[in-house]
Design a protein around this motif. Sequence first.
Motif, mmCIF file in Angstrom:
data_model
loop_
_atom_site.group_PDB
_atom_site.id
_atom_site.type_symbol
_atom_site.label_atom_id
_atom_site.label_comp_id
_atom_site.label_asym_id
_atom_site.label_seq_id
_atom_site.Cartn_x
_atom_site.Cartn_y
_atom_site.Cartn_z
ATOM 1 N N VAL A 65 0.874 -1.168 0.000
ATOM 2 C CA VAL A 65 0.000 0.000 0.000
ATOM 3 C C VAL A 65 0.909 1.215 0.000
ATOM 4 O O VAL A 65 1.684 1.416 0.927
ATOM 5 N N ILE A 66 0.848 1.986 -1.051
ATOM 6 C CA ILE A 66 1.772 3.107 -1.236
ATOM 7 C C ILE A 66 1.081 4.377 -0.774
ATOM 8 O O ILE A 66 0.139 4.868 -1.400
ATOM 9 N N GLY A 67 1.540 4.909 0.359
ATOM 10 C CA GLY A 67 0.866 6.061 0.944
ATOM 11 C C GLY A 67 -0.440 5.639 1.592
ATOM 12 O O GLY A 67 -0.536 4.581 2.218
ATOM 13 N N GLU A 68 -1.473 6.429 1.426
ATOM 14 C CA GLU A 68 -2.786 6.110 1.979
ATOM 15 C C GLU A 68 -3.487 5.061 1.118
ATOM 16 O O GLU A 68 -3.409 5.096 -0.111
ATOM 17 N N ASP A 69 -4.158 4.109 1.766
ATOM 18 C CA ASP A 69 -4.890 3.071 1.044
ATOM 19 C C ASP A 69 -6.137 3.687 0.416
ATOM 20 O O ASP A 69 -7.093 4.047 1.108
ATOM 21 N N GLU A 70 -6.142 3.799 -0.922
ATOM 22 C CA GLU A 70 -7.231 4.473 -1.635
ATOM 23 C C GLU A 70 -8.174 3.506 -2.339
ATOM 24 O O GLU A 70 -8.989 3.914 -3.163
ATOM 25 N N ARG A 71 -8.095 2.212 -2.013
ATOM 26 C CA ARG A 71 -8.996 1.256 -2.636
ATOM 27 C C ARG A 71 -10.433 1.426 -2.167
ATOM 28 O O ARG A 71 -10.680 1.768 -1.010
ATOM 29 N N THR A 72 -11.366 1.195 -3.079
ATOM 30 C CA THR A 72 -12.785 1.298 -2.751
ATOM 31 C C THR A 72 -13.508 0.035 -3.232
ATOM 32 O O THR A 72 -13.107 -0.589 -4.212
ATOM 33 N N GLU A 73 -14.576 -0.333 -2.550
ATOM 34 C CA GLU A 73 -15.360 -1.491 -2.950
ATOM 35 C C GLU A 73 -16.098 -1.210 -4.260
ATOM 36 O O GLU A 73 -16.623 -0.112 -4.464
ATOM 37 N N SER B 144 -11.495 -9.196 3.950
ATOM 38 C CA SER B 144 -12.546 -9.022 2.946
ATOM 39 C C SER B 144 -12.511 -10.137 1.916
ATOM 40 O O SER B 144 -11.446 -10.678 1.602
ATOM 41 N N GLU B 145 -13.684 -10.493 1.410
ATOM 42 C CA GLU B 145 -13.813 -11.349 0.229
ATOM 43 C C GLU B 145 -14.678 -10.649 -0.809
ATOM 44 O O GLU B 145 -15.318 -11.288 -1.639
ATOM 45 N N ASP B 146 -14.662 -9.328 -0.774
ATOM 46 C CA ASP B 146 -15.385 -8.487 -1.710
ATOM 47 C C ASP B 146 -14.443 -8.013 -2.806
ATOM 48 O O ASP B 146 -13.213 -8.096 -2.667
ATOM 49 N N MET B 147 -15.007 -7.509 -3.921
ATOM 50 C CA MET B 147 -14.188 -6.948 -4.992
ATOM 51 C C MET B 147 -13.893 -5.482 -4.706
ATOM 52 O O MET B 147 -14.794 -4.719 -4.361
ATOM 53 N N TRP B 148 -12.636 -5.117 -4.874
ATOM 54 C CA TRP B 148 -12.182 -3.737 -4.662
ATOM 55 C C TRP B 148 -11.500 -3.246 -5.934
ATOM 56 O O TRP B 148 -10.929 -4.024 -6.689
ATOM 57 N N GLU B 149 -11.560 -1.933 -6.138
ATOM 58 C CA GLU B 149 -10.887 -1.327 -7.279
ATOM 59 C C GLU B 149 -9.972 -0.204 -6.807
ATOM 60 O O GLU B 149 -10.176 0.377 -5.726
ATOM 61 N N SER B 150 -8.974 0.092 -7.600
ATOM 62 C CA SER B 150 -8.032 1.147 -7.258
ATOM 63 C C SER B 150 -7.351 1.623 -8.525
ATOM 64 O O SER B 150 -7.418 0.977 -9.574
ATOM 65 N N SER B 151 -6.698 2.746 -8.423
ATOM 66 C CA SER B 151 -5.951 3.292 -9.554
ATOM 67 C C SER B 151 -4.683 3.941 -9.036
ATOM 68 O O SER B 151 -4.551 4.241 -7.844
ATOM 69 N N GLY B 152 -3.742 4.138 -9.933
ATOM 70 C CA GLY B 152 -2.489 4.774 -9.575
ATOM 71 C C GLY B 152 -1.737 5.155 -10.831
ATOM 72 O O GLY B 152 -2.254 5.040 -11.943
ATOM 73 N N GLU B 153 -0.503 5.598 -10.658
ATOM 74 C CA GLU B 153 0.300 6.049 -11.785
ATOM 75 C C GLU B 153 1.342 5.006 -12.178
ATOM 76 O O GLU B 153 1.857 4.268 -11.336
ATOM 77 N N VAL B 154 1.627 4.943 -13.462
ATOM 78 C CA VAL B 154 2.702 4.097 -13.967
ATOM 79 C C VAL B 154 4.033 4.744 -13.601
ATOM 80 O O VAL B 154 4.256 5.915 -13.898
ATOM 81 N N VAL B 155 4.920 3.975 -12.956
ATOM 82 C CA VAL B 155 6.206 4.536 -12.536
ATOM 83 C C VAL B 155 7.375 3.964 -13.320
ATOM 84 O O VAL B 155 8.459 4.560 -13.348
ATOM 85 N N ALA B 156 7.207 2.804 -13.956
ATOM 86 C CA ALA B 156 8.294 2.217 -14.753
ATOM 87 C C ALA B 156 7.710 1.202 -15.725
ATOM 88 O O ALA B 156 6.737 0.514 -15.411
ATOM 89 N N VAL B 157 8.314 1.104 -16.904
ATOM 90 C CA VAL B 157 7.911 0.138 -17.926
ATOM 91 C C VAL B 157 9.167 -0.511 -18.492
ATOM 92 O O VAL B 157 10.105 0.191 -18.888
ATOM 93 N N ALA C 16 1.136 -8.887 -10.027
ATOM 94 C CA ALA C 16 1.829 -10.084 -9.559
ATOM 95 C C ALA C 16 2.635 -9.898 -8.285
ATOM 96 O O ALA C 16 2.753 -10.825 -7.498
ATOM 97 N N PHE C 17 3.228 -8.703 -8.052
ATOM 98 C CA PHE C 17 4.123 -8.582 -6.908
ATOM 99 C C PHE C 17 4.033 -7.186 -6.292
ATOM 100 O O PHE C 17 3.517 -6.248 -6.902
ATOM 101 N N GLY C 18 4.556 -7.073 -5.067
ATOM 102 C CA GLY C 18 4.508 -5.805 -4.352
ATOM 103 C C GLY C 18 5.879 -5.324 -3.931
ATOM 104 O O GLY C 18 6.694 -6.105 -3.439
ATOM 105 N N ARG C 19 6.130 -4.037 -4.137
ATOM 106 C CA ARG C 19 7.358 -3.378 -3.691
ATOM 107 C C ARG C 19 6.996 -1.978 -3.247
ATOM 108 O O ARG C 19 6.074 -1.353 -3.778
ATOM 109 N N LEU C 20 7.754 -1.453 -2.272
ATOM 110 C CA LEU C 20 7.469 -0.118 -1.775
ATOM 111 C C LEU C 20 7.607 0.937 -2.867
ATOM 112 O O LEU C 20 6.868 1.910 -2.913
ATOM 113 N N GLU C 21 8.586 0.751 -3.778
ATOM 114 C CA GLU C 21 8.795 1.739 -4.829
ATOM 115 C C GLU C 21 7.848 1.556 -5.999
ATOM 116 O O GLU C 21 7.872 2.342 -6.940
ATOM 117 N N GLY C 22 7.003 0.544 -5.956
ATOM 118 C CA GLY C 22 6.034 0.339 -7.027
ATOM 119 C C GLY C 22 5.627 -1.116 -7.111
ATOM 120 O O GLY C 22 6.488 -1.995 -7.205
#
Length: 405
Positions: free
Chosen positions: A171-179, A321-334, A371-377
């Motif tokens: 979770v990067i910063g504040e958790d902004e996910r919504t159901e 939770s076993e509910d569906m959640w959605e979220s958005s963010g910015e692309v930081v690397a490709v 697939a994976f989680g890292r603090l920097e993205g």
Amino acid sequence: MARWTSLWFWAAFATLVTKLRAFKGLRKCPFGHHATPEPSWRVVQVIRGQLHQWEEYRLHGGTFCIVKLHPERKVLGILEAQKFLMLSKLSEPVRAPDPTWVDFLPSRSAISNLSAEDPPYSINDTTSWYQETSGSTLTDVSVSALDLLAGGREGLPWIGVTGNDTAGRVVIGEDERTEVQDTQEFPYQGIGYVEMIWSNGAMGRCTAFLVSPFVALTNAHCIYRENWGGWIEEASFSPAQYVTKDGVISRPYGTSISCNVATNTGYIHRPNSAQDYAAIFFSNPVAGLGTFMPLVFPFTPKLDSQLFMAGYPGLPQQVFSEDMWESSGEVVAVSDRLLQYTVDTSAGQSGSPLFCPVGSFFDHAAIGMHAFGRLEGNGGPRFVPENEALIFNWMKDGPAACSTN
């Protein structure tokens, strides 16, 4: 049903009016289908139960054209392309015939915390079936520094519900996910909750998303773990699952049980983030769904552009939770094979589709999966030409894959 039909009609009409602007840039391709230049991207999508594959070409002045590849190779005229794109975009949502089928939430201890290893890797994208390997060899691109970084020992991908403080690392910063308020709307209705069990009795949970009535895509680490005996014994898949206000689980399209699973031999050889994709097959079609989110091979989003995700995290905002959640963010690397982004995630969201607007027409096109989680993205594999053939063949095989073992 009349109410839903009326709502769908007006929603479809509004979408049609909006998308008519995109048709202003539609042209017939200035070349024949036997001698085409390199396309901007390819799209694979099941539309009303039929598998389609096509190429899109960005022309001058914001115009574009389309060449169909499957089920027949053909340069589409303007009117043909308009009709085809509208079929691709608009699909009547089918509500559950029995929306009252529910069960109670299991206890948190019923699901184990899983941790998939992700060492450095070599790439060889051929299909690896449950207990059998088959497929044609594909040439891969070189491995970039970002690919190696994501394949390191830190920030490993995992599946299952985690009860320790490592969950917050993705979770990067504040958790902004919504159901998700209506899981039966496009594109959410094809995204589902997955439970898996291995021969040693270990259980886990992930997310998967339908790409045909018989096939769902997810992460390879959700269906294969060498240190637990390899392949899962079984997976259950519940598209559009949600939790009611009374705390019970509703599965509007029921639950499908896997008849087979497959990933690529590169991941089997040495698990890695770039090849962390797999398929779950079903012997019977998921009832009520016929058109699915398009897959784009490849689409390179701009840095800082918005990327969206929907799935089934185990601990969104530190609440089980076993509910569906959605979220958005910015692309930081490709990189050649991976995306990294600031979209908030936690265990259980592995296999969630990554989607964004593509071109002039698609508001929701899948370009990869989480697939994976890292603090920097956080990150996951992209859909690229090197895995297009495998995924296309999985979609094409459908129920025939159930006899491959």
